[in-house]
Design a protein around this motif. Structure first.
Motif, PDB file in Angstrom:
ATOM      1  N   ASN A  18     -22.699  -4.178 -37.720  1.00  0.00           N
ATOM      2  CA  ASN A  18     -22.762  -4.785 -39.049  1.00  0.00           C
ATOM      3  C   ASN A  18     -21.608  -4.348 -39.948  1.00  0.00           C
ATOM      4  O   ASN A  18     -21.769  -4.209 -41.156  1.00  0.00           O
ATOM      5  CB  ASN A  18     -24.116  -4.514 -39.719  1.00  0.00           C
ATOM      6  CG  ASN A  18     -24.337  -3.050 -40.008  1.00  0.00           C
ATOM      7  OD1 ASN A  18     -23.558  -2.201 -39.580  1.00  0.00           O
ATOM      8  ND2 ASN A  18     -25.387  -2.740 -40.732  1.00  0.00           N
ATOM      9  N   SER A  26     -26.551 -11.920 -36.429  1.00  0.00           N
ATOM     10  CA  SER A  26     -27.500 -11.671 -37.517  1.00  0.00           C
ATOM     11  C   SER A  26     -26.935 -10.673 -38.519  1.00  0.00           C
ATOM     12  O   SER A  26     -27.213 -10.752 -39.717  1.00  0.00           O
ATOM     13  CB  SER A  26     -28.854 -11.204 -36.975  1.00  0.00           C
ATOM     14  OG  SER A  26     -28.710 -10.057 -36.175  1.00  0.00           O
ATOM     15  N   GLY A  27     -26.094  -9.759 -38.055  1.00  0.00           N
ATOM     16  CA  GLY A  27     -25.418  -8.834 -38.956  1.00  0.00           C
ATOM     17  C   GLY A  27     -24.467  -9.565 -39.892  1.00  0.00           C
ATOM     18  O   GLY A  27     -24.355  -9.221 -41.070  1.00  0.00           O
ATOM     19  N   CYS A  30     -26.672 -11.036 -42.546  1.00  0.00           N
ATOM     20  CA  CYS A  30     -27.180  -9.968 -43.418  1.00  0.00           C
ATOM     21  C   CYS A  30     -26.114  -9.494 -44.393  1.00  0.00           C
ATOM     22  O   CYS A  30     -26.366  -9.368 -45.599  1.00  0.00           O
ATOM     23  CB  CYS A  30     -27.670  -8.786 -42.588  1.00  0.00           C
ATOM     24  SG  CYS A  30     -29.286  -9.019 -41.861  1.00  0.00           S
ATOM     25  N   LYS A  39     -31.827  -9.537 -49.248  1.00  0.00           N
ATOM     26  CA  LYS A  39     -32.000  -8.749 -48.024  1.00  0.00           C
ATOM     27  C   LYS A  39     -32.661  -9.626 -46.965  1.00  0.00           C
ATOM     28  O   LYS A  39     -33.864  -9.869 -47.005  1.00  0.00           O
ATOM     29  CB  LYS A  39     -32.843  -7.515 -48.305  1.00  0.00           C
ATOM     30  CG  LYS A  39     -32.985  -6.604 -47.098  1.00  0.00           C
ATOM     31  CD  LYS A  39     -33.677  -5.312 -47.493  1.00  0.00           C
ATOM     32  CE  LYS A  39     -34.051  -4.440 -46.343  1.00  0.00           C
ATOM     33  NZ  LYS A  39     -33.069  -4.146 -45.367  1.00  0.00           N
ATOM     34  N   ARG A  42     -33.174  -8.521 -40.143  1.00  0.00           N
ATOM     35  CA  ARG A  42     -32.023  -8.152 -39.320  1.00  0.00           C
ATOM     36  C   ARG A  42     -31.911  -8.951 -38.025  1.00  0.00           C
ATOM     37  O   ARG A  42     -30.863  -8.970 -37.397  1.00  0.00           O
ATOM     38  CB  ARG A  42     -32.077  -6.639 -39.005  1.00  0.00           C
ATOM     39  CG  ARG A  42     -30.879  -6.113 -38.242  1.00  0.00           C
ATOM     40  CD  ARG A  42     -29.570  -6.401 -38.988  1.00  0.00           C
ATOM     41  NE  ARG A  42     -28.413  -5.882 -38.312  1.00  0.00           N
ATOM     42  CZ  ARG A  42     -27.712  -6.531 -37.387  1.00  0.00           C
ATOM     43  NH1 ARG A  42     -28.054  -7.739 -36.989  1.00  0.00           N
ATOM     44  NH2 ARG A  42     -26.651  -5.975 -36.841  1.00  0.00           N
ATOM     45  N   GLN A  47     -34.716 -14.435 -39.420  1.00  0.00           N
ATOM     46  CA  GLN A  47     -33.866 -15.099 -40.404  1.00  0.00           C
ATOM     47  C   GLN A  47     -34.151 -16.596 -40.428  1.00  0.00           C
ATOM     48  O   GLN A  47     -34.140 -17.220 -41.487  1.00  0.00           O
ATOM     49  CB  GLN A  47     -32.391 -14.862 -40.083  1.00  0.00           C
ATOM     50  CG  GLN A  47     -31.947 -13.438 -40.283  1.00  0.00           C
ATOM     51  CD  GLN A  47     -30.526 -13.186 -39.815  1.00  0.00           C
ATOM     52  OE1 GLN A  47     -29.941 -13.983 -39.069  1.00  0.00           O
ATOM     53  NE2 GLN A  47     -29.965 -12.059 -40.230  1.00  0.00           N
TER      54      GLN A  47
END
Length: 124
Positions: A18, A26-27, A30, A39, A42, A47
């Protein structure tokens, strides 16, 4: 939002990553949404359920797109960066082989793996 996501272009893929040393799909989402005080979960399947779902004909820049690359579970995510036509919808994501890049999600490869799309709600 697109500018933030694009700032990661060329960053290599790293599972669970990340930061600029390595990032996964997904990072990338985020980190992008963190800049707006949101927020996100993760993992990509969580998501995909965070914001209201939309249909592909309604897709626009800034929408999140999700794919099932290895089976039926959502395991890949990206952000739409440009809608050029119904056959050319560009999204940014963290490719395992090329790092953070932009691709056309309307190619046969991505269309066959498309799972869902959602529209961010910045009031969330």
């Amino acid at each position: 939002m697109i500018k933030i996501a694009r700032s990661y272009t060329g960053v290599p893929y790293r599972i669970g990553g990340n930061d600029e040393q390595g990032i996964d799909c997904s990072g990338l989402l985020c980190n992008t949404f963190k800049e707006f005080g949101i927020k996100l979960p993760r993992v990509s399947w969580q998501q995909s359920e965070f914001f209201p779902a939309i249909d592909i004909p309604n897709i626009r820049t800034g929408d999140l797109v999700f794919f099932s690359v290895n089976g039926k579970v959502v395991n890949h995510a990206g952000i739409v960066t440009e809608v050029r036509s119904e056959d050319e919808v560009i999204f940014i994501h963290a490719s395992t082989s090329k790092g953070v890049i932009e691709d056309n999600m309307m190619t046969n490869y991505w269309k066959a793996r498309f799972a869902s799309a959602c529209r961010p709600d910045f009031g969330k």
